[in-house]
Scaffold this motif. Structure first.
Motif, mmCIF file in Angstrom:
data_model
loop_
_atom_site.group_PDB
_atom_site.id
_atom_site.type_symbol
_atom_site.label_atom_id
_atom_site.label_comp_id
_atom_site.label_asym_id
_atom_site.label_seq_id
_atom_site.Cartn_x
_atom_site.Cartn_y
_atom_site.Cartn_z
ATOM 1 N N ARG A 42 2.071 9.076 -6.405
ATOM 2 C CA ARG A 42 2.410 10.470 -6.108
ATOM 3 C C ARG A 42 3.443 11.019 -7.080
ATOM 4 N NH1 ARG A 42 4.414 11.575 -0.148
ATOM 5 N NH2 ARG A 42 2.255 10.918 0.230
ATOM 6 N N TYR A 43 4.399 10.184 -7.478
ATOM 7 C CA TYR A 43 5.509 10.666 -8.297
ATOM 8 C C TYR A 43 5.415 10.256 -9.770
ATOM 9 C CZ TYR A 43 7.584 11.709 -3.767
ATOM 10 O OH TYR A 43 7.802 12.213 -2.511
ATOM 11 N N THR A 44 4.288 9.737 -10.172
ATOM 12 C CA THR A 44 4.167 9.190 -11.521
ATOM 13 C C THR A 44 4.392 10.219 -12.621
ATOM 14 O OG1 THR A 44 2.747 7.853 -12.961
ATOM 15 C CG2 THR A 44 1.663 9.550 -11.636
ATOM 16 N N ASN A 45 4.077 11.492 -12.355
ATOM 17 C CA ASN A 45 4.212 12.529 -13.390
ATOM 18 C C ASN A 45 5.520 13.311 -13.307
ATOM 19 O OD1 ASN A 45 1.668 12.004 -14.597
ATOM 20 N ND2 ASN A 45 0.653 13.166 -12.961
ATOM 21 N N ASP A 99 10.937 3.088 -14.739
ATOM 22 C CA ASP A 99 10.347 2.096 -13.837
ATOM 23 C C ASP A 99 10.337 2.693 -12.433
ATOM 24 O OD1 ASP A 99 9.441 -0.090 -12.464
ATOM 25 O OD2 ASP A 99 10.863 -1.512 -13.350
ATOM 26 N N TYR A 100 9.434 3.655 -12.218
ATOM 27 C CA TYR A 100 9.406 4.362 -10.941
ATOM 28 C C TYR A 100 9.013 3.446 -9.785
ATOM 29 C CZ TYR A 100 9.935 8.921 -13.236
ATOM 30 O OH TYR A 100 10.409 10.006 -13.939
ATOM 31 N N ARG A 101 8.166 2.477 -10.072
ATOM 32 C CA ARG A 101 7.751 1.563 -9.005
ATOM 33 C C ARG A 101 8.957 0.817 -8.431
ATOM 34 N NH1 ARG A 101 2.927 -0.725 -7.319
ATOM 35 N NH2 ARG A 101 3.128 -2.729 -6.242
ATOM 36 N N LEU A 102 9.816 0.307 -9.306
ATOM 37 C CA LEU A 102 11.008 -0.401 -8.846
ATOM 38 C C LEU A 102 11.950 0.542 -8.106
ATOM 39 C CD1 LEU A 102 12.786 -2.914 -8.720
ATOM 40 C CD2 LEU A 102 13.681 -2.312 -10.986
ATOM 41 N N GLN A 137 0.837 -1.209 0.000
ATOM 42 C CA GLN A 137 0.000 0.000 0.000
ATOM 43 C C GLN A 137 0.864 1.249 0.000
ATOM 44 O OE1 GLN A 137 -3.089 0.152 2.962
ATOM 45 N NE2 GLN A 137 -3.829 -1.909 2.503
ATOM 46 N N ARG A 138 1.935 1.210 0.760
ATOM 47 C CA ARG A 138 2.832 2.361 0.797
ATOM 48 C C ARG A 138 3.508 2.561 -0.554
ATOM 49 N NH1 ARG A 138 7.150 1.994 4.120
ATOM 50 N NH2 ARG A 138 7.063 -0.232 4.532
ATOM 51 N N LEU A 139 3.920 1.462 -1.150
ATOM 52 C CA LEU A 139 4.568 1.523 -2.457
ATOM 53 C C LEU A 139 3.613 2.082 -3.511
ATOM 54 C CD1 LEU A 139 6.894 0.897 -4.396
ATOM 55 C CD2 LEU A 139 6.091 -1.482 -4.475
ATOM 56 N N GLU A 140 2.367 1.634 -3.483
ATOM 57 C CA GLU A 140 1.378 2.105 -4.444
ATOM 58 C C GLU A 140 1.110 3.595 -4.267
ATOM 59 O OE1 GLU A 140 -1.190 1.434 -7.677
ATOM 60 O OE2 GLU A 140 0.223 0.054 -6.711
ATOM 61 N N THR A 198 22.892 2.875 -7.621
ATOM 62 C CA THR A 198 22.980 2.536 -9.047
ATOM 63 C C THR A 198 21.707 1.860 -9.534
ATOM 64 O OG1 THR A 198 25.385 2.305 -8.902
ATOM 65 C CG2 THR A 198 24.291 1.255 -10.763
ATOM 66 N N ALA A 199 21.182 0.941 -8.740
ATOM 67 C CA ALA A 199 19.965 0.223 -9.125
ATOM 68 C C ALA A 199 18.776 1.174 -9.233
ATOM 69 C CB ALA A 199 19.669 -0.883 -8.120
ATOM 70 N N VAL A 200 18.670 2.101 -8.281
ATOM 71 C CA VAL A 200 17.573 3.068 -8.307
ATOM 72 C C VAL A 200 17.708 3.983 -9.519
ATOM 73 C CG1 VAL A 200 16.518 5.026 -7.106
ATOM 74 C CG2 VAL A 200 17.213 2.997 -5.815
#
Length: 228
Positions: free
Chosen positions: A134-137, A170-173, A126-129, A160-162
């Protein structure tokens, strides 16, 4: 049982040895700021530091609210103005010692730590979603620039991974990895470890959480309320 407020008096001023603060604690993305906004809409006294700082409390806050002009003296004056209202109880959320590039007064940090702490326990997914939405745009460039502020503060392989996830949109990852970093924050965990009550929010809507928050304060905090 009927609950009534104790006589109004403000307990979170610097010279006080008591705290009237009810502090919402929880890991990043738990919805603490949104709950404060809901409490305020319903007429409860609130100190919303995120709103005051235009959501720039972290390296990524300015991505959604870039115009931040707060100062340490401005924050100090804001807190004293809130104290002058002499509310018997004030809701706020846990914070580290700094907010964006300014320092939160130590007397207010102490008042939060001495306050009635409620842990808002929200499932990781839920926190991830919530944070992904919030930051999708946010643009890749701005997200990368915000991440750069954490360089040297997080392990190089995580950074590096982020960064690679951001470049791939891939903002979710990216946010999932960042959540794991923020979840280990000593500031968050101090308040969680010292919470008087934990509210598990899985399958609860916002109003149900608000009702649980107000009920546990009424039923468990004898400093502020008395029943008859």
């Amino acid at each position: 049982m009927n609950h009534t407020f104790l006589p109004t008096r403000c307990f979170f001023l610097p010279q006080s040895d008591q705290s009237s603060l009810v502090v919402l604690a929880g890991k990043s993305g738990s919805g603490k700021t949104e709950l404060l906004q809901s409490l305020q809409r319903q007429g409860f006294p609130v100190i919303n530091l995120e709103n005051f700082a235009q959501h720039s409390g972290s390296a990524f806050g300015k991505l959604t609210d870039p115009d931040n002009t707060i100062t340490s003296s401005g924050l100090h004056d804001y807190l004293l103005d809130r104290a002058a209202l002499h509310e018997p109880v004030v809701f706020t959320e846990c914070k580290a010692s700094t907010l964006s590039n300014i320092t939160i007064p130590s007397w207010f940090i102490n008042s939060m730590k001495q306050g009635f702490i409620i842990h808002i326990d929200t499932p990781f997914e839920q926190r991830l979603e919530r944070l992904t939405n919030r930051y999708t745009n946010v643009s890749v460039e701005n997200f990368s620039e915000a991440l750069n502020k954490l360089k040297g503060k997080i392990k190089e392989d995580i950074y590096t991974a982020v960064h690679e996830a951001i470049l791939k949109n891939d903002y979710r990852l990216a946010i999932e990895s960042l959540l794991l970093y923020y979840d280990n924050s000593n500031e968050y965990n101090y308040y969680i470890d010292h919470a008087a009550v934990t509210i598990h929010t899985d399958e609860l809507d916002e109003q149900s959480i608000i009702e649980q928050i107000t009920n546990v304060v009424l039923e468990n905090h004898s400093l502020f309320f008395q029943g008859s």
